[in-house]
Scaffold this motif. Structure first.
Motif, PDB file in Angstrom:
ATOM      1  N   LEU A  33       0.890  -1.171   0.000  1.00 57.56           N
ATOM      2  CA  LEU A  33       0.000   0.000   0.000  1.00 57.56           C
ATOM      3  C   LEU A  33       0.917   1.207   0.000  1.00 57.56           C
ATOM      4  CD1 LEU A  33      -2.873   1.110   0.198  1.00 57.56           C
ATOM      5  CD2 LEU A  33      -2.781   0.793   2.651  1.00 57.56           C
ATOM      6  N   ILE A  34       0.965   1.902  -1.144  1.00 54.73           N
ATOM      7  CA  ILE A  34       1.955   2.970  -1.264  1.00 54.73           C
ATOM      8  C   ILE A  34       1.295   4.289  -1.635  1.00 54.73           C
ATOM      9  CG2 ILE A  34       3.825   1.390  -1.865  1.00 54.73           C
ATOM     10  CD1 ILE A  34       3.451   2.162  -4.763  1.00 54.73           C
ATOM     11  N   VAL A  85       9.914   2.551   1.190  1.00 57.19           N
ATOM     12  CA  VAL A  85      11.149   2.038   0.593  1.00 57.19           C
ATOM     13  C   VAL A  85      10.792   1.284  -0.691  1.00 57.19           C
ATOM     14  CG1 VAL A  85      13.213   0.665   1.012  1.00 57.19           C
ATOM     15  CG2 VAL A  85      12.070   1.792   2.916  1.00 57.19           C
ATOM     16  N   MET A  86      11.010   1.944  -1.839  1.00 58.84           N
ATOM     17  CA  MET A  86      10.540   1.395  -3.108  1.00 58.84           C
ATOM     18  C   MET A  86      11.246   0.099  -3.501  1.00 58.84           C
ATOM     19  SD  MET A  86       7.992   2.673  -4.257  1.00 58.84           S
ATOM     20  CE  MET A  86       7.019   3.873  -3.414  1.00 58.84           C
ATOM     21  N   ASP A  87      12.523  -0.011  -3.156  1.00 65.66           N
ATOM     22  CA  ASP A  87      13.248  -1.249  -3.492  1.00 65.66           C
ATOM     23  C   ASP A  87      12.566  -2.440  -2.832  1.00 65.66           C
ATOM     24  OD1 ASP A  87      14.965   0.180  -4.908  1.00 65.66           O
ATOM     25  OD2 ASP A  87      16.562   0.249  -3.379  1.00 65.66           O
ATOM     26  N   LEU A  94       9.398  -7.315  -2.999  1.00 66.02           N
ATOM     27  CA  LEU A  94       8.512  -8.150  -2.177  1.00 66.02           C
ATOM     28  C   LEU A  94       7.091  -8.297  -2.722  1.00 66.02           C
ATOM     29  CD1 LEU A  94       9.403  -6.987   1.448  1.00 66.02           C
ATOM     30  CD2 LEU A  94       9.691  -9.293   0.537  1.00 66.02           C
ATOM     31  N   CYS A  95       6.502  -7.196  -3.180  1.00 66.17           N
ATOM     32  CA  CYS A  95       5.069  -7.208  -3.436  1.00 66.17           C
ATOM     33  C   CYS A  95       4.756  -7.576  -4.875  1.00 66.17           C
ATOM     34  CB  CYS A  95       4.459  -5.835  -3.142  1.00 66.17           C
ATOM     35  SG  CYS A  95       4.869  -5.248  -1.511  1.00 66.17           S
ATOM     36  N   GLY A  96       3.851  -8.523  -5.039  1.00 66.64           N
ATOM     37  CA  GLY A  96       3.402  -8.854  -6.369  1.00 66.64           C
ATOM     38  C   GLY A  96       2.448  -7.785  -6.877  1.00 66.64           C
TER      39      GLY A  96
END
Lengths: 314, 288, 241
Positions: free
Chosen positions: C36-37, C199-201, C206-208
């Motif tokens: 969730l960004i 943290v975009m990296d 991690l997230c699909g």
């Protein structure tokens, strides 16, 4: 572990027995003093059951105590004394549940303010209904219980309070209270019903205080609202308990004994000065004795963290 | 009608006492339980000035209110600021300040008891009837009410029309944000606490002109003031004023229609209704 | 697609005049790791607080495994199976690390108490990399270790849905690598996770799938790579239009 607990229990039982023998050895002034001390030990320990872990300063003691006195005053003619004491406890529990349900869901300040005038409120209401309905303001409590009997009842009550406190400390409820004391938000997010837990403890504490009142009623002989609901008692209990320290079940003991003696002497010789002593007591606690005498003792022994970790193991 | 007017007249004085408390709690974040002792001390001071010096209590206000300001300022700086500084959380400060101000309550009450005894005091000031809308009221009550209205209005104008007043309100809303816009929060808090003391002292002076007082009544008044503050919403000046009038009317109603011994029960009844239905105060929005 | 464990429909939260979350809908499948960004103040943490029951929603519904949890208290939602970590670490300072973790399971969905709870707590502390250090006093622990304790506490609840609110914030690069692989392994064991993260990296690796929010509104949803390449999303992050 179990063996040392067993030995401790035996030692405790011996201490209790020694105290139980007290009324057979002395009477008059010292026995009266002993009853007073036993009374405040019971009240302060019961108070600490709730106010220790929640950090909420309850000033409801005098109200619960008065409820207990009235339970005896009304019931002792018809029922055996021990039954009346239990009924007094039940009345205190119901009263505490009502007060708790109204105030303990909100911020702590509301609770303190509400309990501040509670004894006075009870006094006004009882006075009003007694004069309106029964036409007289007082009640006679006629029993043949001596000071020694009262002492024994109080001693039994103290043992029950301590055992209850010990059991709570090892229970899920006690653990929940420690989490709440650390961080209410976290407690809520891990399934703990914060308000309900506080109310349960308040009910237990209120019931014991009312039982102490029921036990002490025979001493009054003639009960009227102004003597049964005496607000000063609420404040004395707070001071003694905090002076002793509320981190441990036995903490209040350390404060009760010296302060009862001082308070007894002052009210005997300088009855006008008791408020000044109460005031200084509060200031002493806030500015010099934050963790109470027992806190200082524990620090001196360097065992603070150790005992806490042990006591918390389920 | 008479009851309503009497209640409103009484409420005017209650409002001042509660305004003092709400300034202290809302801005300085100290629940000052010894506020009632400022009130009682002011009653005695006004009595002394009147009986010994022949000074009209309305002039006495000019002496006693500044004294209340100084005394409360000194208490804040000397005793309460150390607690604010050492507190690691709002909850801890709450417990500490409750205990400390309890201490002050009993200490001052005991000292005044020592000085004046437990007897009830009053004095005759403007004790003449005043007719209004078919009812007759004591002129001193009417005077006290209008003096209270003037003081409350002055406070309102001060808070909403001046720079310092705006700073005081800013601290009440959010001390951290106030700090960011270069408001000296510590000084404003001390100032608000002292000002609250002065307002309460004024309330005491006015009360003494028509009320029989004694050394140990402070606790009951602080209790009433606390309930008014909660009812009005903490830190809300207008809310406190209206809540005070409601309480004044309510008490007078119960005292004259049911039993004068039940005034506290009336106060509690009101308190319970507020706790159950509007714990955020009469005019507060949803609580965050 | 596997069945959704969490369904959010028309979720809305208003503070006074400010609409913090505006008509947001999305769902999370069982076993999924959803990111969730969005930029600061976009309503991500508020959304997390609405799911965990820290705040009541103004409107909309949240369903956990089909049954609505909107309107329940945080405690009831915890018993239903949602556990979380907090944006600013909230460790219980007066208790030991083991007790902190036990606290996660006693009254929550796990309902674990007694010796069993302590054993489980020690297992979990080892699981998050605290083996041999679980008896240290909290005050002697580093920031990352406190975060580990907090994660172990959330896991002790046996959650069906784990909410990580900026769990990776404030870590140095080495710690970040460790933390990412820890989350990956917990996810690999089948845990459903929603993570709010800057943290975009970490999000990329991690997230699909991601949900993107801006000013309280959902502005994007889909496979992480696609979402991050979306011009609208990039504009929101760069503050242009």
């Amino acid at each position: 572990m179990t063996r040392s607990v067993f030995i401790q229990l035996i030692l405790l039982a011996l201490v209790v027995l020694c105290f139980a023998a007290l009324p057979f050895m002395t009477e008059g002034f010292y026995l009266t003093l002993a009853v007073n001390i036993a009374l405040y030990v019971a009240l302060c320990t019961a108070w600490t059951l709730f106010s220790g872990p929640t950090h909420l300063v309850s000033l409801a003691t005098a109200a619960f105590f008065g409820v207990g006195i009235y339970a005896t005053a009304i019931g002792v003619e018809y029922l055996p004394f021990p039954v009346v004491i239990l009924l007094g406890g039940l009345a205190g529990a119901v009263f505490a549940a009502g007060v708790g349900a109204m105030t303990l869901r909100l911020s702590g300040v509301y609770f303190v303010i509400f309990t501040l005038g509670l004894a006075e409120l009870a006094r006004q209401l009882v006075t009003y209904f007694q004069t309106k309905i029964f036409g007289s303001i007082g009640l006679f409590v006629l029993t043949d219980h001596s000071e020694g009997d009262l002492f024994h009842y109080l001693l039994a009550l103290i043992v029950v309070i301590f055992v209850t406190g010990w059991l709570i400390g090892r229970s899920r409820l006690g653990f929940a209270m420690r989490v709440i004391g650390n961080d209410e938000l976290v407690a809520r997010h891990f399934g703990i019903e914060v308000a309900r837990s506080k109310i349960i403890l308040f009910v237990i504490s209120g019931a014991f205080i009312a039982m102490a009142g029921a036990i002490m009623a025979p001493r009054y002989a003639y009960v009227e609202p102004a003597s049964a609901f005496n607000s000063t008692m609420s404040f004395l209990v707070v001071i003694m308990a905090l002076l002793g320290g509320t981190r441990r079940l036995w903490g209040p003991l350390v404060g009760v004994v010296p302060f009862t003696i001082i308070a007894d002497l002052i009210s005997a010789y300088f009855p006008e000065h008791i408020n000044i002593i109460i005031g200084l007591g509060f200031l002493l606690i806030v500015y010099l004795l934050k963790d109470g005498v027992s806190g200082i003792l524990l620090k001196a022994l360097g065992s603070n963290r150790l005992t806490r970790a042990q006591g918390a193991k389920p | 009608m008479t009851i309503l007017v009497t209640g409103i007249l009484l409420g005017g004085t209650y409002a001042l006492i509660a305004l003092g408390l709400t300034l202290q709690y809302g801005v300085a974040r100290i629940m000052n339980l010894s506020n009632g002792e400022t009130l009682v001390a002011a009653c005695f001071a006004a009595w002394l000035l009147f009986t010994a010096g022949g000074i009209n209590p309305l002039w006495g206000l000019l002496i006693i209110a500044p004294l209340g300001f100084i005394a409360n300022g000194a208490i804040y700086l000397g005793l309460l600021r150390p607690l604010v500084r050492r507190a690691s959380s709002q909850g801890m400060l709450e417990v500490d300040s409750i205990l400390a101000t309890f201490g002050l309550l009993f200490l001052f009450q005991g000292l005044m008891h020592l000085a004046f005894g437990g007897a009830y005091f009053n004095y005759q000031f403007l004790a003449v009837p005043f007719d209004f809308l078919g009812g007759s009221y004591a002129l001193n009550r009417v005077t006290a009410f209008f003096a209270a209205v003037i003081i409350a209005l002055a406070l309102y104008l001060f808070l909403y029309r001046t720079r310092i007043g705006t700073a005081v309100r800013a601290v009440a809303v959010d001390p951290d944000a106030a700090r960011l816009v270069a408001i000296d929060v510590g000084r404003i808090a001390a100032f608000a606490f002292a000002l609250g003391g002065a307002i309460t002292a004024s309330g005491g002076v006015l009360l003494s002109t028509f009320y029989t007082f004694n050394a140990s009544m402070g606790a009951v008044f602080v209790m009433k003031a606390l309930i008014i503050v909660i009812m009005g919403g903490v830190g809300d000046v207008r809310g406190a004023a209206i809540a005070a009038l409601i309480l004044g009317v309510m008490e007078t109603l119960v005292a004259s229609l049911i039993d004068p011994g039940l005034t506290l029960a009336a106060t509690y009844g009101l308190f319970i209704v507020i706790l159950l239905f509007r714990p955020q105060g009469l005019f507060g929005g949803a609580k965050g | 697609m596997t069945r959704p464990i969490l369904q959010i429909e028309g979720l809305r939260k208003v503070f006074g005049g400010l609409v913090a979350v505006n008509d947001v809908s999305f769902s999370v499948a069982e076993g999924e790791l959803l990111g969730l960004i969005g930029p600061n103040g976009s309503g991500k943490t508020t959304t997390m607080n609405l799911i965990s029951g820290a705040l009541p929603a103004t409107a909309g519904t949240i369903r956990l495994d089909g049954s609505p949890i909107t309107g329940l208290t945080a405690a009831a939602i915890s018993r239903a199976g949602v556990a979380r970590t907090f944006q600013l670490v909230r460790i219980l300072p007066g208790m030991s690390a083991v007790e902190n973790v036990i606290a996660g399971g006693v009254y929550s969905r796990a309902g674990r108490w007694g010796p069993e709870a302590e054993t489980r707590a020690r297992e979990l502390l080892a699981r998050v990399g605290m083996e041999g250090r679980s008896d240290l006093p909290l005050s002697a622990m580093t920031y990352i270790d406190q975060k580990r304790v907090e994660l172990a506490r959330a896991l002790a609840a046996d959650p069906r849905l784990l909410l990580l609110d900026e769990w990776l914030a404030g870590l140095n690069p080495a710690e970040l690598q460790m933390a990412i692989s820890l989350i990956r392994s917990i996810h690999a064991e089948g845990m459903t996770i929603i993570m709010v993260e800057h943290v975009m990296d970490a999000i990329r690796s991690l997230c699909g799938r991601c949900v993107v929010m801006n000013s309280g509104v959902r502005i994007g949803e889909g496979a992480t790579a696609d979402v991050l390449a979306d011009p609208q999303v990039m504009a929101a992050y760069l503050g242009e239009d």
